[in-house]
Design an enzyme around this catalytic site. Structure first.
Site, PDB file in Angstrom:
ATOM      1  N   THR A  42       0.851  -1.163   0.104  1.00 48.09           N
ATOM      2  CA  THR A  42       0.069  -0.068   0.111  1.00 48.09           C
ATOM      3  C   THR A  42       0.955   1.232  -0.208  1.00 48.09           C
ATOM      4  O   THR A  42       0.361   2.265  -0.509  1.00 48.09           O
ATOM      5  CB  THR A  42      -0.880  -0.136   1.287  1.00 48.09           C
ATOM      6  OG1 THR A  42      -1.933  -1.037   1.064  1.00 48.09           O
ATOM      7  CG2 THR A  42      -1.825   1.377   1.265  1.00 48.09           C
ATOM      8  N   TYR A  56      -8.022   0.555  -3.380  1.00 46.13           N
ATOM      9  CA  TYR A  56      -7.133   1.145  -4.053  1.00 46.13           C
ATOM     10  C   TYR A  56      -6.414  -0.153  -4.647  1.00 46.13           C
ATOM     11  O   TYR A  56      -6.636  -1.227  -4.281  1.00 46.13           O
ATOM     12  CB  TYR A  56      -6.138   1.899  -3.173  1.00 46.13           C
ATOM     13  CG  TYR A  56      -5.508   1.313  -2.173  1.00 46.13           C
ATOM     14  CD1 TYR A  56      -6.412   1.650  -0.815  1.00 46.13           C
ATOM     15  CD2 TYR A  56      -4.490   0.475  -2.096  1.00 46.13           C
ATOM     16  CE1 TYR A  56      -5.842   0.598   0.253  1.00 46.13           C
ATOM     17  CE2 TYR A  56      -4.156  -0.328  -0.924  1.00 46.13           C
ATOM     18  CZ  TYR A  56      -4.750  -0.032   0.311  1.00 46.13           C
ATOM     19  OH  TYR A  56      -4.438  -0.680   1.550  1.00 46.13           O
ATOM     20  N   THR A 122       1.736  -4.301   4.284  1.00 48.55           N
ATOM     21  CA  THR A 122       1.451  -4.610   5.521  1.00 48.55           C
ATOM     22  C   THR A 122       1.104  -5.762   6.057  1.00 48.55           C
ATOM     23  O   THR A 122       1.072  -6.296   7.259  1.00 48.55           O
ATOM     24  CB  THR A 122       0.620  -3.658   6.604  1.00 48.55           C
ATOM     25  OG1 THR A 122      -0.596  -3.580   5.827  1.00 48.55           O
ATOM     26  CG2 THR A 122       1.168  -2.021   6.107  1.00 48.55           C
ATOM     27  N   ASP A 123       0.335  -6.760   5.098  1.00 48.69           N
ATOM     28  CA  ASP A 123      -0.138  -7.924   5.469  1.00 48.69           C
ATOM     29  C   ASP A 123       0.817  -8.928   5.942  1.00 48.69           C
ATOM     30  O   ASP A 123       0.481  -9.551   6.735  1.00 48.69           O
ATOM     31  CB  ASP A 123      -0.989  -8.550   4.028  1.00 48.69           C
ATOM     32  CG  ASP A 123      -2.361  -7.879   4.054  1.00 48.69           C
ATOM     33  OD1 ASP A 123      -2.507  -6.869   4.513  1.00 48.69           O
ATOM     34  OD2 ASP A 123      -3.069  -8.225   2.867  1.00 48.69           O
ATOM     35  N   GLU A 315      -1.212 -27.336  28.649  1.00 51.42           N
ATOM     36  CA  GLU A 315      -2.718 -27.756  27.884  1.00 51.42           C
ATOM     37  C   GLU A 315      -2.249 -29.299  27.464  1.00 51.42           C
ATOM     38  O   GLU A 315      -3.333 -30.111  27.579  1.00 51.42           O
ATOM     39  CB  GLU A 315      -3.040 -27.052  27.060  1.00 51.42           C
ATOM     40  CG  GLU A 315      -3.877 -25.689  27.512  1.00 51.42           C
ATOM     41  CD  GLU A 315      -5.211 -26.250  27.778  1.00 51.42           C
ATOM     42  OE1 GLU A 315      -5.818 -27.174  27.523  1.00 51.42           O
ATOM     43  OE2 GLU A 315      -5.809 -25.323  28.585  1.00 51.42           O
TER      44      GLU A 315
HETATM   45  N1  ASP Z   1      -2.606  -5.965   0.835  1.00 51.47           N
HETATM   46  C1  ASP Z   1      -1.551  -4.839   0.935  1.00 51.47           C
HETATM   47  C2  ASP Z   1      -0.445  -5.772   1.015  1.00 51.47           C
HETATM   48  O1  ASP Z   1       0.204  -6.195   1.958  1.00 51.47           O
HETATM   49  C3  ASP Z   1      -1.936  -4.186   2.321  1.00 51.47           C
HETATM   50  C4  ASP Z   1      -0.967  -3.162   2.773  1.00 51.47           C
HETATM   51  O2  ASP Z   1      -0.082  -2.877   2.340  1.00 51.47           O
HETATM   52  O3  ASP Z   1      -1.284  -2.421   3.480  1.00 51.47           O
HETATM   53  O4  ASP Z   1       0.369  -5.343   0.056  1.00 51.47           O
END
Ligand code: ASP
Length: 358
Positions: A42, A56, A122-123, A315
């Site tokens: 992103t 986007y 971010t994923d 557990e």
């Molecule tokens: N789906 C995107 C990615 O991981 C989300 C992001 O970058 O925030 O490339």
């Protein structure tokens, strides 16, 4: 006044004469050099309108354009960009991790490079930052950064996140602290930084807290990581050629034990059990997991709960079943460490040691 002017002119003539004899050496201290290795996400995304903060296309804007969009970077470091990939991070594979790690390692071996920033979706940023933390043997700063909104959106967060990441990568204070994640002013450890909210700019955190913050071009530190990383790691990106298959099976009420068999059949050498609570295993799934372990596949108990840690022999009798616990690593982080660990050993005791130490 006349006297003063004449005196100043004389001094100037004398100074000019001295300068003509002695070569002038610039006194400005050399700026550090930071390389931005871009992988997409992103932070390189673009939406149709400025109101599109969540709808986007990721991985659109090339790294040189990202750098050109922040002229202030020039005040911090000599910055150059490299486009490693242009992908959304959910499409990362082991091959891409290896390729990225090798490139980061090679760049940091260059005497003229002081730090590296990796821009990333971010994923799966938490997987990549942990992977680099475990495999790149360098004391120089490695900072992984992303954004939650594309650069085209109102209140986009990518510019400041990237600026902060370069500040960190250029800062001698960031050396030797392992891979760092720079998001939303926070400095997090690449070991335990995780995406905890999928929509807000303050998306990343760690149950153990931030290491510090970057504010107005300055890194402020409050904690340091204690687990083994980078220079002290037994894993070395320069010698790795492939990673074994590891898969995660998610625990829930009425789960199907057939999922473990499917993972083993697909070639998993270890299965991360993302168990409920303390990595709990349903009574009706225990026999399947014992059979899978007897067949040579490692069983590693993690938890689907974001915080806390799995306690060995609590557990489940892990010693008796020859299983491993993932300590405080979430299932996706456990998957990275398990894959690396299996390049070194097939012993359960050794795997468990690694899960305690990293
Ligand atoms: N789906 C995107 C990615 O991981 C989300 C992001 O970058 O925030 O490339």
């Amino acid at each position: 006044m006349q006297h003063l002017v004449r005196g100043t002119a004389a001094a100037f003539v004398a100074m000019t004469a001295a300068c003509a004899q002695t070569p002038v050496t610039p006194v400005t201290p050399a700026k550090p050099t930071v390389v931005i290795v871009a992988t997409g996400g992103t932070i390189a995304g673009a939406g149709a309108t400025s109101a599109n903060s969540a709808t986007y296309q990721a991985a659109k804007v090339p790294v040189d354009k990202l750098i050109a969009g922040i002229p202030e970077l020039n005040n911090v470091a000599n910055v150059r960009g490299e486009q490693a990939f242009q992908i959304a991070s959910e499409s990362f594979t082991n091959e891409k991790l290896l390729q990225l790690g090798k490139r980061v390692s090679a760049l940091l071996k260059e005497p003229g490079v002081d730090g590296v920033v990796v821009t990333h979706g971010t994923d799966t940023l938490e997987e990549t930052s942990f992977f680099l933390n475990l495999t790149v043997h360098s004391d120089k700063p490695i900072v992984v950064v992303g954004s939650m909104r594309p650069g085209t959106a109102m209140s986009a967060d990518g510019m400041l996140n990237l600026y902060d990441a370069v500040v960190l990568a250029a800062s001698p204070s960031a050396r030797g602290k392992g891979v760092l994640v720079s998001m939303n002013d926070d400095i997090l450890s690449g070991r335990d930084a995780a995406k905890r909210i999928n929509i807000k700019t303050g998306a990343f955190g760690s149950q153990w807290g931030a290491l510090g913050m970057v504010v107005e071009n300055q890194a402020y530190w409050f904690r340091a990581p204690v687990k083994r990383h980078t220079m002290k790691s037994e894993f070395d990106i320069d010698t790795l050629t492939s990673l074994p298959e590891v898969q995660i099976v998610y625990g829930s009420g009425n789960m199907s034990p057939a999922m473990y068999d499917a993972a083993a059949k697909a070639g998993a050498k270890a299965i991360i059990h993302a168990g409920t609570g303390n990595g709990s295993v349903p009574d009706y799934a225990v026999e399947t997991l014992k059979r899978i372990r007897a067949g040579g596949v490692h069983v590693i108990r993690s938890s689907r709960i974001a915080d806390g840690f799995v306690i060995r022999n609590s557990e489940q009798p892990d010693d008796k079943y020859d299983w491993v616990v993932a300590h405080d690593l979430n299932p996706q982080k456990a998957k990275i460490l398990a894959a690396l660990a299996l390049t070194k050993t097939n012993s359960t005791a050794e795997l468990q040691r690694m899960f305690w130490e990293y």
